[in-house]
Write an enzyme that holds these catalytic residues in place. Sequence first.
Site, PDB file in Angstrom:
ATOM      1  N   ARG A  84      -0.586  -9.057  12.972  1.00  0.00           N
ATOM      2  CA  ARG A  84      -1.042  -7.865  12.364  1.00  0.00           C
ATOM      3  C   ARG A  84      -1.949  -8.789  11.617  1.00  0.00           C
ATOM      4  O   ARG A  84      -3.003  -8.057  10.842  1.00  0.00           O
ATOM      5  CB  ARG A  84      -0.102  -7.086  11.866  1.00  0.00           C
ATOM      6  CG  ARG A  84       0.785  -6.372  12.824  1.00  0.00           C
ATOM      7  CD  ARG A  84       2.237  -5.906  12.309  1.00  0.00           C
ATOM      8  NE  ARG A  84       2.115  -4.821  11.211  1.00  0.00           N
ATOM      9  CZ  ARG A  84       3.192  -4.703  10.345  1.00  0.00           C
ATOM     10  NH1 ARG A  84       4.187  -5.024  10.703  1.00  0.00           N
ATOM     11  NH2 ARG A  84       2.898  -3.875   9.453  1.00  0.00           N
ATOM     12  N   ARG A 104      12.131  -5.752   5.526  1.00  0.00           N
ATOM     13  CA  ARG A 104      12.112  -4.350   5.694  1.00  0.00           C
ATOM     14  C   ARG A 104      12.348  -4.122   7.004  1.00  0.00           C
ATOM     15  O   ARG A 104      13.165  -3.314   7.432  1.00  0.00           O
ATOM     16  CB  ARG A 104      10.471  -3.889   5.599  1.00  0.00           C
ATOM     17  CG  ARG A 104      10.350  -2.310   5.883  1.00  0.00           C
ATOM     18  CD  ARG A 104       9.045  -1.693   5.382  1.00  0.00           C
ATOM     19  NE  ARG A 104       8.137  -2.095   6.375  1.00  0.00           N
ATOM     20  CZ  ARG A 104       6.697  -1.781   6.196  1.00  0.00           C
ATOM     21  NH1 ARG A 104       6.519  -1.168   5.130  1.00  0.00           N
ATOM     22  NH2 ARG A 104       5.702  -2.396   6.971  1.00  0.00           N
ATOM     23  N   LYS A 150       0.755  -1.200  -0.009  1.00  0.00           N
ATOM     24  CA  LYS A 150       0.085   0.024   0.014  1.00  0.00           C
ATOM     25  C   LYS A 150       0.916   1.339  -0.039  1.00  0.00           C
ATOM     26  O   LYS A 150       0.619   2.089  -0.891  1.00  0.00           O
ATOM     27  CB  LYS A 150      -0.946   0.247   1.178  1.00  0.00           C
ATOM     28  CG  LYS A 150      -1.763  -1.151   1.282  1.00  0.00           C
ATOM     29  CD  LYS A 150      -2.934  -0.992   2.707  1.00  0.00           C
ATOM     30  CE  LYS A 150      -2.150  -1.170   3.899  1.00  0.00           C
ATOM     31  NZ  LYS A 150      -1.386  -2.442   4.231  1.00  0.00           N
ATOM     32  N   ARG A 198      -9.698   0.959   8.306  1.00  0.00           N
ATOM     33  CA  ARG A 198      -9.104  -0.578   8.681  1.00  0.00           C
ATOM     34  C   ARG A 198     -10.171  -1.167   9.550  1.00  0.00           C
ATOM     35  O   ARG A 198     -10.304  -2.134   9.885  1.00  0.00           O
ATOM     36  CB  ARG A 198      -8.035  -0.341   9.641  1.00  0.00           C
ATOM     37  CG  ARG A 198      -6.568  -0.665   8.748  1.00  0.00           C
ATOM     38  CD  ARG A 198      -5.589  -0.470   9.870  1.00  0.00           C
ATOM     39  NE  ARG A 198      -4.253  -1.207   9.562  1.00  0.00           N
ATOM     40  CZ  ARG A 198      -3.262  -0.773   8.717  1.00  0.00           C
ATOM     41  NH1 ARG A 198      -3.486   0.585   8.311  1.00  0.00           N
ATOM     42  NH2 ARG A 198      -2.243  -1.376   8.638  1.00  0.00           N
ATOM     43  N   ARG A 234      11.479  -0.451  12.480  1.00  0.00           N
ATOM     44  CA  ARG A 234      10.164  -0.747  12.921  1.00  0.00           C
ATOM     45  C   ARG A 234       9.946  -1.795  13.845  1.00  0.00           C
ATOM     46  O   ARG A 234      10.108  -3.159  13.428  1.00  0.00           O
ATOM     47  CB  ARG A 234       9.033  -0.618  11.759  1.00  0.00           C
ATOM     48  CG  ARG A 234       8.719   0.607  11.195  1.00  0.00           C
ATOM     49  CD  ARG A 234       7.848   0.717  10.208  1.00  0.00           C
ATOM     50  NE  ARG A 234       6.438  -0.027  10.427  1.00  0.00           N
ATOM     51  CZ  ARG A 234       5.605  -0.285   9.638  1.00  0.00           C
ATOM     52  NH1 ARG A 234       5.755   0.454   8.297  1.00  0.00           N
ATOM     53  NH2 ARG A 234       4.337  -0.814   9.833  1.00  0.00           N
TER      54      ARG A 234
END
Length: 188
Positions: free
Chosen positions: A146, A128, A14, A89, A134
Amino acid sequence: MQNIVLFGPPGAGKGTQSKMLVEKRNLVHLSTGDLLRSEKEAGTELGLKAKILMDQGKLVPDEVVIGMIRNKLETNTNANGFIFDGFPRTEKQAEALDELLKELNTSISGMFALEVEDEELITRLLERGKDSGRADDQNREVIENRLKVYENETAILRSYYRKQEKFNSINGFGALEEVFNRLNSAIG
Ligand code: B4P
């Protein structure tokens, strides 16, 4: 106004595709994930509360993200349109977005769902996590959580937008440019 919802599970692309779309079309990119991370970095009270939830892979309360989007819509009244990335969401967020856009005499033009299998999502996010800093990308359990949150709370929005005849499914697997071409032609 062209208002696009870019939808998909965590790691579907996204954020990546939004940036590419913004370069091509003159739209304002609104990512609730980015907005929350800025609050976190600035050390605001909101950011500190959000950090606890985000680091566990949980959703931040609806009121918080709806408030952030409201502020952004109110300060970008001359925009040609918006790309909503990671928002809505939940059904409550989707309803609030419809209301907010109605106040601006506009509406969602289309919802584009990037489809990617779970194992590929986990691989991308762990990759990532190696340099993003993160916390939510560095732990397989958090990533799986998640994905569970997405299935339980967010995936329902597919039928929300299907009912409005705005749902579009996009294969999100493949090279960035390939996915971008599919998305761009679906948007039209
Ligand atoms: P987000 O910031 O929205 O993060 P995300 O779901 O991980 O997606 P992102 O856009 O960053 O990743 P992308 O798929 O582009 O949310 C983070 C957290 O914030 C949430 O868990 C929640 O706690 C909170 N939050 C945010 N919005 C909220 C809301 N509305 N309500 C409540 N809470 C909210 O990319 C992932 C990786 O894949 C990248 O490294 C990219 O390079 C790679 N990639 C992308 N496309 C690829 C491709 N085609 N091939 C290979 N790799 C690819």
